[in-house]
Design a protein around this motif. Structure first.
Motif, PDB file in Angstrom:
ATOM      1  N   CYS A   1      17.400 -55.466  40.586  1.00  0.00           N
ATOM      2  CA  CYS A   1      18.738 -55.958  40.935  1.00  0.00           C
ATOM      3  C   CYS A   1      19.809 -54.960  40.495  1.00  0.00           C
ATOM      4  O   CYS A   1      20.741 -54.648  41.249  1.00  0.00           O
ATOM      5  CB  CYS A   1      18.994 -57.310  40.283  1.00  0.00           C
ATOM      6  SG  CYS A   1      18.104 -58.695  41.035  1.00  0.00           S
ATOM      7  N   ILE A   2      19.671 -54.458  39.270  1.00  0.00           N
ATOM      8  CA  ILE A   2      20.653 -53.506  38.749  1.00  0.00           C
ATOM      9  C   ILE A   2      20.636 -52.214  39.549  1.00  0.00           C
ATOM     10  O   ILE A   2      21.688 -51.676  39.924  1.00  0.00           O
ATOM     11  CB  ILE A   2      20.366 -53.207  37.261  1.00  0.00           C
ATOM     12  CG1 ILE A   2      20.626 -54.454  36.413  1.00  0.00           C
ATOM     13  CG2 ILE A   2      21.224 -52.041  36.765  1.00  0.00           C
ATOM     14  CD1 ILE A   2      20.160 -54.319  34.978  1.00  0.00           C
ATOM     15  N   LYS A   3      19.449 -51.695  39.840  1.00  0.00           N
ATOM     16  CA  LYS A   3      19.340 -50.428  40.561  1.00  0.00           C
ATOM     17  C   LYS A   3      19.899 -50.539  41.974  1.00  0.00           C
ATOM     18  O   LYS A   3      20.476 -49.573  42.496  1.00  0.00           O
ATOM     19  CB  LYS A   3      17.881 -49.958  40.594  1.00  0.00           C
ATOM     20  CG  LYS A   3      17.333 -49.542  39.236  1.00  0.00           C
ATOM     21  CD  LYS A   3      18.110 -48.367  38.657  1.00  0.00           C
ATOM     22  CE  LYS A   3      17.526 -47.889  37.338  1.00  0.00           C
ATOM     23  NZ  LYS A   3      18.290 -46.750  36.768  1.00  0.00           N
ATOM     24  N   ASN A   4      19.713 -51.700  42.601  1.00  0.00           N
ATOM     25  CA  ASN A   4      20.278 -51.892  43.936  1.00  0.00           C
ATOM     26  C   ASN A   4      21.795 -51.773  43.920  1.00  0.00           C
ATOM     27  O   ASN A   4      22.404 -51.223  44.836  1.00  0.00           O
ATOM     28  CB  ASN A   4      19.880 -53.274  44.477  1.00  0.00           C
ATOM     29  CG  ASN A   4      18.503 -53.255  45.101  1.00  0.00           C
ATOM     30  OD1 ASN A   4      18.085 -52.268  45.675  1.00  0.00           O
ATOM     31  ND2 ASN A   4      17.780 -54.357  44.980  1.00  0.00           N
ATOM     32  N   VAL A   5      22.415 -52.304  42.877  1.00  0.00           N
ATOM     33  CA  VAL A   5      23.871 -52.219  42.744  1.00  0.00           C
ATOM     34  C   VAL A   5      24.279 -50.800  42.336  1.00  0.00           C
ATOM     35  O   VAL A   5      25.253 -50.243  42.846  1.00  0.00           O
ATOM     36  CB  VAL A   5      24.394 -53.244  41.712  1.00  0.00           C
ATOM     37  CG1 VAL A   5      25.905 -53.108  41.537  1.00  0.00           C
ATOM     38  CG2 VAL A   5      24.038 -54.662  42.147  1.00  0.00           C
ATOM     39  N   GLN A   6      23.511 -50.211  41.433  1.00  0.00           N
ATOM     40  CA  GLN A   6      23.861 -48.901  40.882  1.00  0.00           C
ATOM     41  C   GLN A   6      23.869 -47.807  41.946  1.00  0.00           C
ATOM     42  O   GLN A   6      24.652 -46.857  41.859  1.00  0.00           O
ATOM     43  CB  GLN A   6      22.890 -48.535  39.759  1.00  0.00           C
ATOM     44  CG  GLN A   6      23.322 -47.328  38.943  1.00  0.00           C
ATOM     45  CD  GLN A   6      22.304 -46.971  37.875  1.00  0.00           C
ATOM     46  OE1 GLN A   6      21.102 -47.191  38.050  1.00  0.00           O
ATOM     47  NE2 GLN A   6      22.767 -46.425  36.771  1.00  0.00           N
ATOM     48  N   THR A   7      22.992 -47.930  42.966  1.00  0.00           N
ATOM     49  CA  THR A   7      22.938 -46.900  44.013  1.00  0.00           C
ATOM     50  C   THR A   7      24.246 -46.791  44.781  1.00  0.00           C
ATOM     51  O   THR A   7      24.498 -45.768  45.433  1.00  0.00           O
ATOM     52  CB  THR A   7      21.801 -47.197  45.008  1.00  0.00           C
ATOM     53  OG1 THR A   7      21.982 -48.499  45.583  1.00  0.00           O
ATOM     54  CG2 THR A   7      20.444 -47.114  44.333  1.00  0.00           C
TER      55      THR A   7
END
Length: 306
Positions: free
Chosen positions: A186-192
Motif C-alpha cells: 500500500c505504501i509503495k503504491n502511494v510512494q511511486t
C-alpha cells in the motif's frame, strides 16, 4: 502487454532458464525441463528482485535473455533451492536442521545441492532467459487494496501494521509477514507517485522501512536468516543510521556463523544507540559462546588426524 508501475502486485507466470557465464553456458535450472512455470507477484518482495525488474520490461509471449552481475545474483542459490524443493514435492523451507555447534554451522551453509553451495560460496554473474507467459490484471487477483484510493491505502496501513504486530506476539509469524507485506505494498503504491527524496517520499520511506524491519523480525523467528541480511542491507545502504536494521542484521549474521560481520553490526548499534548496550552485550556473549563451542568441536574433530 507490458507491465507498468500501476500494475505492481500483478501475478506473472513465466518460464526461466539460468545459465553460468562460462564457455558451455552451463544450465543451472530450467523450468521447462522441470515441467513447471514460475509465478511471482510483482511488488511482493520476491527475494530475487531483479526478476521483477526484468519481467516488467517484457511483453506477453516474449523470450528475452539478460546478463546479470553478482550484485543481482547473490541470492539466486536460495531462490533456486526453494524452487527445486517445490518441484521435488518437498517443503521449500524444511531444510533447516535444529542442531548445535559445528553440525549447525554446516547445516546453515549447505543448501542441499552441490552446485548451489558453490554459487553461494562464490557468487557469479548469470544469464537469465525468461519467457513471459501470462500477466493477471489486478481485477483478476483478489487484493482489496487495489480498490482503495491513495488516502484509503494510507489509512489501512496502521490497521495492517497492528494486525501484524498482534499475530507476531501470538507466534503466528507467517501470517504476520502477510500483513506487513500488504501494508508495505500500500505504501509503495502511494510512494511511486511522489518525487524521490522529497519530504512526503521520505515520510513514506520511513513507514515502509519500519514495516520491513518488522517483517525481518518474523523472518528471524522463521530462520530465514539470509533473507533478513538481504532486506536489512538494502535499508542500511539507503539509510545508514537505522539502528534496528544493524541490530537485526547482526542477529542474522550471528545465526549463520558470520562472526566478523555480526561483531561489526553490533558495534555499529552501540555507536548509534548506546542504550542498546545490554542487548548487544547479550548477543555478543552468545556469539562468543558459540564460537568457543565450534573451536572446541574443531579440535575434537581433527584431533589425531595429523
Amino acid at each position: 502487454m507490458m507491465l507498468s508501475p500501476t500494475r505492481a502486485c500483478s501475478p506473472v507466470t513465466f518460464h526461466f532458464r539460468t545459465q553460468l557465464c562460462d564457455d558451455d553456458r552451463t544450465v543451472i535450472d530450467d523450468s521447462k525441463v522441470a515441467g513447471t512455470p514460475m509465478e511471482i507477484v510483482i511488488g511482493n518482495m520476491f527475494k530475487l528482485d531483479v526478476w521483477e525488474t526484468l519481467l516488467a520490461s517484457m511483453r506477453i509471449g516474449e523470450v528475452a535473455e539478460f546478463w546479470c552481475d553478482t550484485i543481482h545474483t547473490g541470492v539466486y542459490p536460495l531462490v533456486s533451492k526453494s524452487m527445486r524443493r517445490i518441484t521435488e514435492g518437498k517443503d521449500p523451507v524444511d531444510w533447516h536442521i535444529h542442531t548445535c555447534g559445528m553440525a549447525n554451522m554446516f547445516a546453515y551453509h549447505s543448501l542441499g545441492y552441490d552446485d548451489l553451495d558453490e554459487l553461494m560460496k562464490e557468487p557469479k554473474p548469470l544469464y537469465f532467459v525468461l519467457e513471459l507467459l501470462r500477466v493477471q490484471q489486478p481485477s483478476e487477483y483478489n487484493r482489496e487494496s487495489w480498490a482503495l484510493s491513495d488516502e484509503e491505502r494510507l489509512k489501512v496501513v496502521p490497521v495492517l501494521h497492528g494486525q501484524g504486530n498482534k499475530l507476531y506476539k501470538q507466534g503466528h509469524y507467517q501470517e504476520a509477514t502477510q500483513k506487513y507485506k500488504e501494508a508495505i505494498i500500500c505504501i509503495k503504491n502511494v510512494q511511486t507517485k511522489k518525487k524521490a527524496w522529497e519530504v512526503q517520499w521520505l515520510k513514506l520511506e520511513k513507514m515502509a522501512n519500519t514495516l520491513t524491519l518488522n517483517y525481518c523480525q518474523c523472518l528471524l523467528r522463521m530462520e530465514e536468516y539470509y533473507e533478513v541480511i538481504e532486506h536489512t542491507s538494502d535499508i542500511i545502504n539507503q539509510h545508514p543510521g537505522v539502528v534496528k536494521a544493524f541490530y537485526l542484521r547482526g542477529k542474522a549474521h550471528l545465526e549463520v556463523w558470520n562472526e566478523a560481520e555480526a561483531q561489526q553490526d553490533f558495534s555499529r548499534v552501540l555507536d548509534l544507540d548506546p542504550s542498546m548496550k545490554k542487548a548487544v552485550k547479550k548477543n555478543l556473549a552468545v556469539l562468543t559462546m558459540r564460537m568457543e563451542e565450534k573451536n572446541q568441536e574443531d579440535r575434537d574433530t581433527y584431533k589425531g588426524m595429523f
